[in-house]
Design a protein around this motif. Structure first.
Motif, short mmCIF file in Angstrom:
data_model
loop_
_atom_site.label_atom_id
_atom_site.label_comp_id
_atom_site.label_asym_id
_atom_site.label_seq_id
_atom_site.Cartn_x
_atom_site.Cartn_y
_atom_site.Cartn_z
N ARG A 1 -50.66 79.76 28.39
CA ARG A 1 -49.80 79.66 27.21
C ARG A 1 -48.89 78.44 27.29
NH1 ARG A 1 -44.40 82.08 28.02
NH2 ARG A 1 -44.36 82.23 25.76
N LEU A 2 -48.47 77.98 26.13
CA LEU A 2 -47.48 76.92 26.04
C LEU A 2 -46.08 77.55 26.06
CD1 LEU A 2 -47.71 73.76 25.56
CD2 LEU A 2 -46.87 74.24 23.27
N GLY A 3 -45.16 76.92 26.77
CA GLY A 3 -43.79 77.40 26.77
C GLY A 3 -43.17 77.28 25.38
N LEU A 4 -42.34 78.24 25.04
CA LEU A 4 -41.64 78.25 23.76
C LEU A 4 -40.14 78.27 23.99
CD1 LEU A 4 -43.53 81.16 21.90
CD2 LEU A 4 -44.12 78.72 21.90
N TYR A 5 -39.40 77.77 23.00
CA TYR A 5 -37.98 78.10 22.97
C TYR A 5 -37.53 78.20 21.52
CZ TYR A 5 -36.04 73.31 22.13
OH TYR A 5 -35.69 72.09 21.62
N TYR A 6 -36.61 79.10 21.31
CA TYR A 6 -36.03 79.34 20.00
C TYR A 6 -34.65 78.68 19.98
CZ TYR A 6 -39.64 82.94 19.84
OH TYR A 6 -40.84 83.60 19.89
N TYR A 7 -34.35 78.02 18.88
CA TYR A 7 -33.07 77.31 18.81
C TYR A 7 -32.37 77.63 17.50
CZ TYR A 7 -29.62 73.56 18.75
OH TYR A 7 -28.45 72.85 18.69
N GLU A 8 -31.19 78.21 17.62
CA GLU A 8 -30.32 78.41 16.46
C GLU A 8 -29.38 77.21 16.38
OE1 GLU A 8 -29.94 83.29 16.44
OE2 GLU A 8 -28.43 82.10 17.51
N GLU A 9 -29.50 76.45 15.30
CA GLU A 9 -28.64 75.28 15.12
C GLU A 9 -27.18 75.72 14.99
OE1 GLU A 9 -29.29 72.11 15.14
OE2 GLU A 9 -31.36 71.75 14.50
N GLY A 10 -26.29 74.97 15.62
CA GLY A 10 -24.88 75.23 15.44
C GLY A 10 -24.38 74.69 14.11
N CYS A 11 -23.24 75.20 13.69
CA CYS A 11 -22.65 74.72 12.44
C CYS A 11 -21.15 75.00 12.47
CB CYS A 11 -23.29 75.43 11.24
SG CYS A 11 -22.70 74.81 9.65
N SER A 12 -20.35 73.99 12.09
CA SER A 12 -18.90 74.13 12.08
C SER A 12 -18.41 74.55 13.47
CB SER A 12 -18.47 75.13 11.00
OG SER A 12 -17.06 75.19 10.92
N LEU A 13 -17.80 75.73 13.61
CA LEU A 13 -17.28 76.17 14.90
C LEU A 13 -18.30 76.96 15.71
CD1 LEU A 13 -13.68 77.29 13.86
CD2 LEU A 13 -14.41 75.10 14.81
N ARG A 14 -19.49 77.24 15.14
CA ARG A 14 -20.51 78.02 15.84
C ARG A 14 -21.43 77.10 16.62
NH1 ARG A 14 -25.61 79.66 14.03
NH2 ARG A 14 -25.04 79.25 11.86
N ASN A 15 -21.48 77.28 17.95
CA ASN A 15 -22.33 76.46 18.81
C ASN A 15 -23.80 76.81 18.62
OD1 ASN A 15 -20.25 75.00 20.08
ND2 ASN A 15 -19.87 76.68 21.50
N GLY A 16 -24.66 75.85 18.96
CA GLY A 16 -26.09 76.13 18.98
C GLY A 16 -26.44 77.12 20.08
N ASN A 17 -27.59 77.74 19.96
CA ASN A 17 -28.01 78.76 20.93
C ASN A 17 -29.49 78.59 21.25
OD1 ASN A 17 -27.91 81.12 22.55
ND2 ASN A 17 -28.70 82.34 20.85
N VAL A 18 -29.81 78.52 22.55
CA VAL A 18 -31.20 78.37 23.00
C VAL A 18 -31.67 79.67 23.65
CG1 VAL A 18 -32.71 77.19 24.66
CG2 VAL A 18 -31.05 75.87 23.33
#
Length: 338
Positions: A86-103
């Protein structure tokens, strides 16, 4: 430019909710490919440096797509090994304003964990290679990858290839900073360029806050001296980041050669995407070191490259040499030489 660079590391698929949504809010994910060392290779290719990648992908449609992505950026794929499940995956929630990104990583048992030194034709792979680039992320992917990476770096050093290391400490991949420093020390020793630095005191690790007034040249040099004097690193480079919000930041680049610390101009910018900024910085610095620019030219170009990446969606830097050159904080870097 005739000089070649090769990078070693995992190519991954990134899945991101649209419009800054959190994963729990969406039923639609955007797909792109990337990975620390892959990002550096592609950034260098767009800057006019012939680049190749050592990685592994599975023999399925996702693996084929990942390899096609590399080829679409003119990356040499002769050392892309096809094996594993399998290929490695990662999910990324983009940050916005005061909310940081999340991996969120999903890369356990990915193809690169099956790679072995016997999978690589070392002589042909390293023909005419000037620099091998690797990051601490790769050393955190398991004992098999760690063994492979150490053997690869050892071989490269033995034939005179320069080593570039991006420390890229990820707490999720190591039991703690002490393990990370122990693993990275033999890789870092006698390297040509190191992005970031290892702490002499492994129990006192902390990230420098670029907004602090007490980040003086003296403090920085004291941190960097361990790298140049004890570990034999030729250049240490990093950036100081200041952010008034997640979407508006500034960067200042730093490079130290064991004698002098040089700072770049301060770059202020709004961000579309933060992912890959450090990799773009590494690509820009390596590009100018290959061109044998002076330290101010090197750090100015690298920092401008990082700043521009924040305006580009996805993981990879697409800026050309000319575009970065035109963006630098000093305007007399010499003629374009590709």
């Amino acid at each position: 430019m005739n000089k070649r660079v090769i990078t070693v590391g995992e190519i991954m698929m990134r899945l991101t909710p649209k419009n800054n949504l959190k994963i729990s809010q969406t039923n639609e994910l955007e797909i792109c490919f990337g990975g620390a060392e892959v990002n550096v290779a592609i950034g260098l290719q767009h800057l006019g440096v012939d680049s190749a990648v050592i990685t592994a992908v599975p023999n399925n449609e996702i693996g084929h797509s990942a390899k096609a992505f590399l080829k679409s950026h003119d990356i040499n794929c002769d050392s892309v090994v096809v094996k594993g499940e399998r290929l490695g995956l990662y999910y990324y929630e983009e940050g916005c304003s005061l909310r940081n990104g999340n991996v969120i990583y999903d890369r356990k048992h990915s193809s690169i964990t099956d790679i072995e030194i016997e999978d690589i034709d070392l002589e042909s792979t390293f023909k005419d290679v000037e620099i091998l680039h690797i990051s601490g992320i790769t050393l955190g992917l398991g004992s098999g990858v760690r063994k492979f990476a150490c053997e690869l770096v050892s071989y490269a050093k033995s034939i005179g290839v320069k080593i570039s290391v991006d420390l890229n400490y990820r707490a999720k991949l190591f039991s703690g900073y002490e393990e990370f420093a122990e693993v990275m020390k033999p890789i870092v020793e006698d390297s040509y360029i190191c992005f970031g630095w290892l702490n002499r005191d492994v129990n006192n690790f902390k990230v420098l806050d670029g907004s602090r007034d007490d980040i003086t040249d003296e403090l920085l040099i004291n941190n960097f001296k361990y790298m140049t004097e004890d570990l034999g690193v030729k250049y240490v480079a990093t950036t100081l980041r200041v952010g008034s919000s997640v979407n508006y930041n500034s960067l200042t680049g730093l490079i130290y050669d064991g004698k002098n610390l040089v700072r770049s101009s301060k770059y202020e910018f709004s961000m579309i995407s933060r992912i890959g900024g450090g990799d773009a910085f590494a690509a820009g610095v390596i590009r100018m070191l290959l061109e044998e620019g002076n330290n101010l030219e090197v750090i100015e170009f690298g920092t401008a490259c990082a700043a521009l990446k924040h305006s580009i969606k996805g993981d990879v830097s697409l800026s050309s040499y000319e575009e970065v050159h035109a963006t630098t904080g000093i305007r007399n870097l010499g003629s374009v030489n590709r």
